[in-house]
Design a protein around this motif. Structure first.
Motif, PDB file in Angstrom:
ATOM      1  N   SER A 258      -3.804  -5.966 -13.806  1.00 25.23           N
ATOM      2  CA  SER A 258      -3.674  -5.119 -12.619  1.00 25.23           C
ATOM      3  C   SER A 258      -4.233  -5.818 -11.388  1.00 25.23           C
ATOM      4  O   SER A 258      -3.605  -5.826 -10.318  1.00 25.23           O
ATOM      5  CB  SER A 258      -4.403  -3.786 -12.837  1.00 25.23           C
ATOM      6  OG  SER A 258      -3.793  -3.026 -13.841  1.00 25.23           O
ATOM      7  N   LEU A 262      -1.941  -7.291  -8.368  1.00 20.57           N
ATOM      8  CA  LEU A 262      -2.182  -6.732  -7.041  1.00 20.57           C
ATOM      9  C   LEU A 262      -2.482  -7.831  -6.024  1.00 20.57           C
ATOM     10  O   LEU A 262      -1.919  -7.857  -4.925  1.00 20.57           O
ATOM     11  CB  LEU A 262      -3.342  -5.735  -7.105  1.00 20.57           C
ATOM     12  CG  LEU A 262      -3.654  -4.966  -5.828  1.00 20.57           C
ATOM     13  CD1 LEU A 262      -2.464  -4.132  -5.386  1.00 20.57           C
ATOM     14  CD2 LEU A 262      -4.880  -4.077  -6.026  1.00 20.57           C
ATOM     15  N   THR A 265       0.665 -10.136  -5.609  1.00 22.52           N
ATOM     16  CA  THR A 265       1.703  -9.416  -4.871  1.00 22.52           C
ATOM     17  C   THR A 265       1.328  -9.322  -3.392  1.00 22.52           C
ATOM     18  O   THR A 265       2.175  -9.501  -2.511  1.00 22.52           O
ATOM     19  CB  THR A 265       1.890  -8.005  -5.451  1.00 22.52           C
ATOM     20  OG1 THR A 265       2.344  -8.108  -6.796  1.00 22.52           O
ATOM     21  CG2 THR A 265       2.902  -7.227  -4.644  1.00 22.52           C
ATOM     22  N   THR A 266       0.066  -9.033  -3.128  1.00 19.18           N
ATOM     23  CA  THR A 266      -0.396  -8.978  -1.741  1.00 19.18           C
ATOM     24  C   THR A 266      -0.222 -10.327  -1.059  1.00 19.18           C
ATOM     25  O   THR A 266       0.235 -10.411   0.093  1.00 19.18           O
ATOM     26  CB  THR A 266      -1.871  -8.542  -1.693  1.00 19.18           C
ATOM     27  OG1 THR A 266      -2.006  -7.245  -2.272  1.00 19.18           O
ATOM     28  CG2 THR A 266      -2.374  -8.515  -0.268  1.00 19.18           C
ATOM     29  N   ARG A 291       1.473   1.615  -0.921  1.00 17.74           N
ATOM     30  CA  ARG A 291       2.165   1.549  -2.212  1.00 17.74           C
ATOM     31  C   ARG A 291       3.595   1.043  -2.036  1.00 17.74           C
ATOM     32  O   ARG A 291       4.086   0.225  -2.823  1.00 17.74           O
ATOM     33  CB  ARG A 291       2.167   2.929  -2.870  1.00 17.74           C
ATOM     34  CG  ARG A 291       0.974   3.219  -3.763  1.00 17.74           C
ATOM     35  CD  ARG A 291       1.235   4.492  -4.552  1.00 17.74           C
ATOM     36  NE  ARG A 291       0.259   4.695  -5.609  1.00 17.74           N
ATOM     37  CZ  ARG A 291      -0.577   5.708  -5.678  1.00 17.74           C
ATOM     38  NH1 ARG A 291      -0.599   6.593  -4.706  1.00 17.74           N
ATOM     39  NH2 ARG A 291      -1.412   5.843  -6.692  1.00 17.74           N
ATOM     40  N   ILE A 294       3.512  -2.869  -1.382  1.00 17.44           N
ATOM     41  CA  ILE A 294       3.306  -3.763  -2.530  1.00 17.44           C
ATOM     42  C   ILE A 294       4.475  -3.648  -3.512  1.00 17.44           C
ATOM     43  O   ILE A 294       4.843  -4.635  -4.162  1.00 17.44           O
ATOM     44  CB  ILE A 294       1.963  -3.499  -3.250  1.00 17.44           C
ATOM     45  CG1 ILE A 294       1.880  -2.070  -3.800  1.00 17.44           C
ATOM     46  CG2 ILE A 294       0.801  -3.808  -2.325  1.00 17.44           C
ATOM     47  CD1 ILE A 294       0.640  -1.833  -4.657  1.00 17.44           C
ATOM     48  N   ALA A 299       5.298  -5.682  -6.845  1.00 17.52           N
ATOM     49  CA  ALA A 299       4.266  -5.155  -7.735  1.00 17.52           C
ATOM     50  C   ALA A 299       4.914  -4.329  -8.843  1.00 17.52           C
ATOM     51  O   ALA A 299       5.866  -3.588  -8.607  1.00 17.52           O
ATOM     52  CB  ALA A 299       3.271  -4.289  -6.960  1.00 17.52           C
ATOM     53  N   THR A 303       1.019  -1.512 -11.891  1.00 24.06           N
ATOM     54  CA  THR A 303       0.035  -1.833 -10.858  1.00 24.06           C
ATOM     55  C   THR A 303       0.039  -0.790  -9.755  1.00 24.06           C
ATOM     56  O   THR A 303      -1.017  -0.369  -9.271  1.00 24.06           O
ATOM     57  CB  THR A 303       0.327  -3.227 -10.272  1.00 24.06           C
ATOM     58  OG1 THR A 303       0.180  -4.205 -11.305  1.00 24.06           O
ATOM     59  CG2 THR A 303      -0.620  -3.548  -9.130  1.00 24.06           C
ATOM     60  N   SER A 306      -1.924   1.917 -10.931  1.00 22.55           N
ATOM     61  CA  SER A 306      -3.158   1.511 -11.604  1.00 22.55           C
ATOM     62  C   SER A 306      -4.370   2.216 -11.017  1.00 22.55           C
ATOM     63  O   SER A 306      -4.320   2.785  -9.922  1.00 22.55           O
ATOM     64  CB  SER A 306      -3.355  -0.002 -11.474  1.00 22.55           C
ATOM     65  OG  SER A 306      -3.598  -0.352 -10.115  1.00 22.55           O
ATOM     66  N   VAL A 309      -5.336   0.987  -7.448  1.00 21.72           N
ATOM     67  CA  VAL A 309      -4.577   1.513  -6.312  1.00 21.72           C
ATOM     68  C   VAL A 309      -4.834   3.003  -6.134  1.00 21.72           C
ATOM     69  O   VAL A 309      -5.045   3.487  -5.019  1.00 21.72           O
ATOM     70  CB  VAL A 309      -3.077   1.217  -6.492  1.00 21.72           C
ATOM     71  CG1 VAL A 309      -2.267   1.856  -5.365  1.00 21.72           C
ATOM     72  CG2 VAL A 309      -2.837  -0.290  -6.522  1.00 21.72           C
TER      73      VAL A 309
END
Length: 711
Positions: A258, A262, A265-266, A291, A294, A299, A303, A306, A309
């Motif tokens: 996760s 995260l 992806t960021t 949300r 991402i 994502a 995730t 998760s 988040v």
């Protein structure tokens, strides 16, 4: 700046609202030598307490009763500087040697634990992470000013993944994230996922770091982004496929995935959207929900949903109209705040107050400000602001005097001693004002005013600092809204939500987390998704008449309510409080026992009501009536949201659009545009700077204005 002043040439300052923003403005304006500039600084406050959404008081048996869960974060540089200055001025070690809280270090204790309620597909589990303390302290005069760049944010995020992963097999770093209380997975599972991660994590982090360096150096990013984003996406997709089965067998693998997904992806989103070179920085993506952003950049749904988040949304009350089914949070603000939380803390990631917020923050501020000569007029409700004939300045303020106080409104002494600690009581001091009516703080107070008055420019004030929350503006700022499209848009677009809170005094610690860890947990189910162990507060409460509590827990969440509120609905607060009570009883009996199994009654399967310390004559769910709960539905108590697309509608503290009006509150464009104590402090300082005629960011630490190309 208005030229109006008294005969001596000094201006009169009226501060409307006694929350953190208003008190901070008063603190800056009343610095030594203020009498040369101003003839009077007056804070006008409805009811008998200061603190606004952070107000607390002492109820039965001296117990602390809060609006909700309040914790200072380690990056609250400006708030801690003000707090330290207040305690330094009071010098309680000399002036009040018997008080148990003499210094700011007595008032706040560092807490290194952050927790998430984590669902593994079968059951809920506590996931507690520890952020190692460092040798710094918040609020130091020598603290560096400015905010991290986008590149620094990405680099520190990558380092966080490396620290997290390294902590699984090696001793934790002195300063960084470590996973706590983790069960060891089977050796075959451990070796499988560790081998997989050993092969991938270093290359992912190295590739991302190299891409960032190349982009910064070349000042162009298209060719670098394209190749790296392709490889980053392929690596993440492959890793996720390999991890899916392992994650079902091992909590650590799932949680690491996760975090990795995260962060990566960021990183991919920051590169793809060109944020490293965009002068708007984080604000460039504030029209997007976090949300959604991402998810758009790849994502996984695991995730997106998760604990990491969900916790970010829950801790910031990020539910549109208070509805948990409508989570909304501006993506850039989310990234910025997470970076401040994880990477910019001093001393500890969290600092918890050792007594009520009113006890350790607002009572000392009141004492220090009165020592400086600032006047307070309690029981003074602001009803409306009126413009002059040109609609350029505030000419009048209509107020209601709620009670008559011998000697005038400024003569009221609001504090009482509880265990030698000055505190605000839970109702007015009847021996002074002749009533203990606790509805005097309410928008829906049933008690008629003693009289109505008009404060006039040039007589009662010259400049005004409006420190009343934006939720009240549609009721008191109608002339401003009609005269200014910017005001109308702010009131309409900067939205707020009601919240709810409960406090439980328990005979035993049944939370599953040791008292000494003082952990704050979030990401659980409705209607109370966040809770925090607050056992350390019990030492400052009186003994309960029947049993002494062994544990104290605060719980909170947003509260779906209709908005705007009907001013004539006198019974509204009572009904909402009763709804909180019903929800709380159901939550304890059905959901809370899933994460606190020691609180489960073996016979009924529900909550062990005998755990609640209170009136022993009550049995079953009625024992809850000895606890504390509240619905924060008053327009002044509603929490300000950071919804996607709303930031542009916030007004700056120094740009009200009216000559003698300055703004203070976490609803303004303060540079930290989220509902929190630090945003209120920064806004109060900026409002005072504007009144003083000095640069907006003078003596403010840790941030630049949002249009600064460095962020």
């Amino acid at each position: 700046m208005t030229a109006t002043s008294d005969s001596s040439g000094r201006r009169r300052i009226a501060i409307l609202g006694g929350g953190m923003a208003g008190l901070t403005a008063a603190w800056r304006l009343s610095e030594p030598g203020w009498e040369d500039r101003f003839s009077r600084i007056t804070v006008y406050q409805r009811g008998w307490r200061l603190g606004g959404k952070g107000a607390s008081s002492r109820g039965a048996n001296g117990r602390i009763e809060e609006h909700g869960l309040h914790i200072l974060l380690g990056y609250y540089e400006n708030s801690f500087r003000v707090v330290r200055q207040v305690y330094e001025q009071l010098d309680r070690a000399s002036t009040a040697p018997d008080t148990p809280i003499k210094s700011w270090t007595d008032a706040f204790q560092p807490v290194s634990n952050v927790g998430f309620e984590d669902f593994d597909g079968t059951r809920w589990k506590h996931w507690v992470a520890t952020f190692r303390p460092n040798g710094e302290l918040p609020g130091e005069d020598h603290a560096e000013s400015g905010a991290m760049t986008m590149a620094e944010f990405v680099s520190r995020s990558l380092r966080l993944v490396a620290d997290f992963y390294g902590s699984l097999a090696t001793p934790p770093p002195r300063h960084g994230l470590v996973l706590s209380a983790r069960p060891e997975p089977p050796s075959d599972v451990r070796s499988s996922w560790q081998l997989a991660m050993d092969a991938v994590i270093p290359s992912l982090i190295a590739g991302a770091t190299q891409a960032i360096s190349m982009i910064q150096h070349a000042r162009r990013s298209v060719s670098v982004e394209y190749g790296f984003l392709q490889s980053l996406g392929a690596a993440l997709d492959g890793l996720h496929s390999a991890f899916r089965d392992l994650a079902l067998q091992d909590d650590r693998a799932r949680r690491l995935w996760s975090l990795l997904d995260l962060v990566m992806t960021t990183t991919r989103g920051i590169l793809a959207d060109g944020l490293l070179l965009d002068p708007r920085g984080f604000t460039a993506i504030n029209d997007h929900d976090y949300r959604d952003w991402i998810r758009r950049h790849g994502a996984s749904e695991e995730t997106v949903d998760s604990a990491l988040v969900r916790g970010m949304y829950d801790l910031t009350f990020a539910n549109h109209h208070g509805d948990p089914a409508r989570p909304r949070f501006a993506a850039g603000t989310g990234l910025f705040l997470s970076g401040k939380l994880f990477f910019d803390y001093r001393g500890s990631i969290f600092w918890k107050m050792t007594a009520g917020m009113g006890d350790v923050l607002f009572a000392p501020m009141y004492q220090a400000l009165t020592e400086r000569g600032v006047e307070f007029e309690f029981f003074t409700r602001v009803d409306s602001l009126g413009l002059d004939q040109t609609s350029q300045s505030i000419e009048t303020v209509e107020i209601g005097r709620q009670v008559d106080i011998p000697g005038g409104a400024a003569a009221y002494q609001p504090l009482v001693d509880v265990g030698a600690l000055p505190c605000f009581p839970d109702r007015p001091r009847a021996e002074i004002v002749g009533t203990d009516d606790d509805s005097l703080e309410s928008f829906w107070s049933e008690r008629p005013d003693q009289r109505r008055e008009t404060l006039r420019r040039g007589q009662d004030f010259d400049d005004i600092v409006l420190a009343i929350p934006v939720g009240m503006h549609r009721f008191i700022c109608n002339e401003l809204i009609d005269a200014s499209p910017a005001w109308a848009e702010m009131v309409d677009r900067v939205e707020t939500t009601a919240t709810k809170a409960i406090q439980l005094w328990l005979a035993d610690n049944v939370t599953g987390v040791p008292s000494e860890r003082s952990v704050t947990m979030t990401g659980y189910v409705e209607p109370f998704d966040t809770w925090s162990s607050m056992d350390h507060l019990l030492r400052h409460e009186d003994r309960h008449p029947n049993r002494k509590p062994a544990s104290l827990v605060y719980l909170c969440n947003t509260m779906p309510t209709s908005w705007p509120t009907d001013p004539s609905d006198i019974g509204y607060t009572k009904r909402q409080n009763e709804l909180v009570r019903e929800e709380a009883i159901g939550f304890l009996d059905n959901e809370l026992v899933d994460i606190w199994p020691a609180a489960r009654d073996p016979e009924s399967g529900g909550f062990r009501w005998d755990l609640l310390v209170g009136d022993d004559r009550d049995t079953g769910p009625n024992r809850f009536d000895s606890q504390y709960w509240r619905a924060n539905v008053d327009p002044s108590d509603r929490y300000v949201l950071s919804l996607p697309g709303s930031e542009r509608y916030r007004l700056r503290p120094d740009e009200s659009g009216f000559e003698n009006l300055f703004l203070a509150g976490d609803w303004t464009d303060s540079g930290l545009n989220a509902g929190c104590l630090e945003a209120a402090t920064m806004s109060g300082l900026q409002a005072a700077n504007a009144v003083l005629g000095v640069p907006r960011w003078a003596d403010i630490k840790g941030f630049y204005p949002r249009d600064d190309p460095r962020i």
